[in-house]
Design a protein around this motif. Structure first.
Motif, PDB file in Angstrom:
ATOM      1  N   VAL A 119       0.847  -1.177   0.000  1.00 44.78           N
ATOM      2  CA  VAL A 119       0.000   0.000   0.000  1.00 44.78           C
ATOM      3  C   VAL A 119       0.892   1.239   0.000  1.00 44.78           C
ATOM      4  O   VAL A 119       2.007   1.208   0.523  1.00 44.78           O
ATOM      5  N   ASP A 173       4.041   1.679   3.356  1.00 42.25           N
ATOM      6  CA  ASP A 173       4.538   0.381   2.877  1.00 42.25           C
ATOM      7  C   ASP A 173       5.553  -0.244   3.826  1.00 42.25           C
ATOM      8  O   ASP A 173       5.881  -1.432   3.694  1.00 42.25           O
ATOM      9  N   LEU A 186      -8.105  -0.736   5.755  1.00 42.32           N
ATOM     10  CA  LEU A 186      -8.035  -1.331   4.423  1.00 42.32           C
ATOM     11  C   LEU A 186      -8.514  -2.768   4.517  1.00 42.32           C
ATOM     12  O   LEU A 186      -7.923  -3.580   5.225  1.00 42.32           O
ATOM     13  N   LEU A 221     -10.346  -4.276  -2.767  1.00 48.35           N
ATOM     14  CA  LEU A 221      -9.653  -3.453  -1.782  1.00 48.35           C
ATOM     15  C   LEU A 221     -10.549  -2.266  -1.461  1.00 48.35           C
ATOM     16  O   LEU A 221     -10.871  -1.454  -2.340  1.00 48.35           O
ATOM     17  N   TYR A 262     -10.956   1.007   1.071  1.00 49.41           N
ATOM     18  CA  TYR A 262     -10.228   1.887   1.971  1.00 49.41           C
ATOM     19  C   TYR A 262     -11.199   2.860   2.652  1.00 49.41           C
ATOM     20  O   TYR A 262     -12.138   3.370   2.029  1.00 49.41           O
ATOM     21  N   THR A 278      -2.980   4.360  -2.699  1.00 55.99           N
ATOM     22  CA  THR A 278      -3.054   3.406  -3.796  1.00 55.99           C
ATOM     23  C   THR A 278      -2.380   2.115  -3.369  1.00 55.99           C
ATOM     24  O   THR A 278      -1.810   2.030  -2.282  1.00 55.99           O
ATOM     25  N   HIS A 279      -2.447   1.116  -4.234  1.00 59.26           N
ATOM     26  CA  HIS A 279      -1.737  -0.139  -3.992  1.00 59.26           C
ATOM     27  C   HIS A 279      -0.789  -0.378  -5.157  1.00 59.26           C
ATOM     28  O   HIS A 279      -1.147  -0.167  -6.304  1.00 59.26           O
ATOM     29  N   HIS A 280       0.425  -0.836  -4.814  1.00 56.28           N
ATOM     30  CA  HIS A 280       1.518  -0.883  -5.793  1.00 56.28           C
ATOM     31  C   HIS A 280       1.840  -2.334  -6.158  1.00 56.28           C
ATOM     32  O   HIS A 280       2.993  -2.767  -6.063  1.00 56.28           O
ATOM     33  N   GLU A 331      -1.818   1.810 -10.898  1.00 50.63           N
ATOM     34  CA  GLU A 331      -1.991   2.401  -9.579  1.00 50.63           C
ATOM     35  C   GLU A 331      -3.200   3.351  -9.609  1.00 50.63           C
ATOM     36  O   GLU A 331      -3.110   4.476 -10.095  1.00 50.63           O
TER      37      GLU A 331
END
Length: 349
Positions: free
Chosen positions: A79, A118, A156, A168, A170, A183-185, A313
């Protein structure tokens, strides 16, 4: 539907890292660490009948904490927060007050700073097997962390459905006006043996992308993609029009009603027959073809390098905190930040 929690025996500041496994009745399997809310595995059945992992990552959580890996942190599977992508000149203003951030991408701040979300151990606050396998993680970012104002609490939830959708969801609240853009990477590769992603076929439902400067910071201007190498409005191989030494690192403004959950992108790998469709409530999707990816001893001992994966993303416009014409990324104490992004896997029949 099954949910399993496994302690790793690895602690950061007294907080233990937990592995959470979600499995549906078709055998689709997702492994998540509460460290960085990392999606470590996403295993699905491909058109050849093989169980295939579609995300890059490492065999154990300690590798995500390796000093050499973190020197050029590619944020694999994690994240991103408090703020995705770049904040130009590493500063912004809210209510007349200027906030200075660490410059960790040239003159800019990227992906929440030196120690973003992260690298944090999130609390596991809920798990469920019905109606879907799910886990909810929570992180409290304290006032002043990485220069951002306000105590921010983020929830999350990862939910795996019987239709091979990983959802996902949030939510976030703050006690002081703050900047937020989550965002999620995830790094995806849909080919059975991984490797260069240039043959993946990609479609992005966006007629415009955002202009950016030499340091990849956006400046508020839109660029029509029609008749340019940036055009993915119709499916095409990722490598069809790219500069093979640069790839793509570009933010696409989605053709959608702001806030609606809609299809952002669709990616197909012919050799596996897998399709990854990404749905989001967010207004933009950043395409990154991992030019700068460098990581050793990944899954099955593989070394990861440039163009071994793609990232989509989903987020608000990068640098929107400094550009008034963009949708706001300021969260007020009376407000609630929400976002939903869905990774749906299907077969190309």
């Amino acid at each position: 539907m099954k949910v399993k929690q496994t302690p790793t025996g690895n602690f950061i500041n007294g907080n233990e890292i937990i592995a959470i496994e979600l499995t549906n009745n078709k055998g689709t399997y997702v492994k998540i660490f509460n460290y960085g809310a990392i999606i470590n595995k996403f295993i699905v059945k491909n058109a050849n009948g093989e169980m295939q992992d579609i995300v890059l990552g490492f065999e154990n959580v300690e590798q995500y904490q390796d000093e050499k890996y973190l020197e050029n942190n590619p944020h694999i599977g994690a994240v991103i927060g408090r703020y995705a992508n770049r904040i130009k000149d590493a500063k912004f203003e809210i209510d007349g007050k200027t906030y200075e951030l660490e410059k960790n991408a040239g003159p800019n701040s990227i992906h929440g700073g030196v120690e973003g979300f992260d690298t944090k151990v999130w609390d596991v606050i809920d798990i469920a097997e019905e109606p879907q396998a799910s886990v909810t993680l929570q992180y409290e970012s304290v006032d002043g962390e990485e220069g951002f104002p306000g105590n921010l609490i983020v929830d999350l939830t990862f939910e795996l459905t019987e239709n091979d959708e990983l959802i996902l969801s949030y939510e976030a609240e703050t006690d002081q006006a703050t900047a937020i853009n989550l965002t999620h990477h995830g790094y995806f590769n849909l080919s059975p043996n991984g490797g260069n992603l240039s043959k993946h076929k990609l479609q992005i439902f966006a007629s415009n992308c955002l202009e950016q400067d030499a340091e990849y910071a956006v400046n508020g201007k839109l660029i029509p993609v029609a008749n340019t190498p940036l055009d993915f409005t119709k499916p095409k191989e990722i490598g069809a029009d790219w500069d093979p030494e640069e790839g793509y690192d570009q933010t696409y403004v989605l053709d959608k009603i702001y806030g609606d959950l809609s299809l952002a992108s669709k990616t197909i790998a012919e050799d596996s027959g897998l399709i990854l469709s990404i749905y989001t409530t967010e207004p933009v999707a950043h395409l990154y073809t991992s030019k700068y990816l460098r990581a050793t001893n990944g899954k099955n001992g593989k070394d990861y390098t440039g163009f071994d994966a793609f990232c989509i993303e989903t987020q608000h416009h990068p640098n929107a905190i400094n550009i008034s014409d963009f949708p706001t990324t300021v969260l007020q104490p009376e407000g609630l930040y929400t976002q939903t992004t869905i990774y749906k896997v299907s077969l190309n029949k």
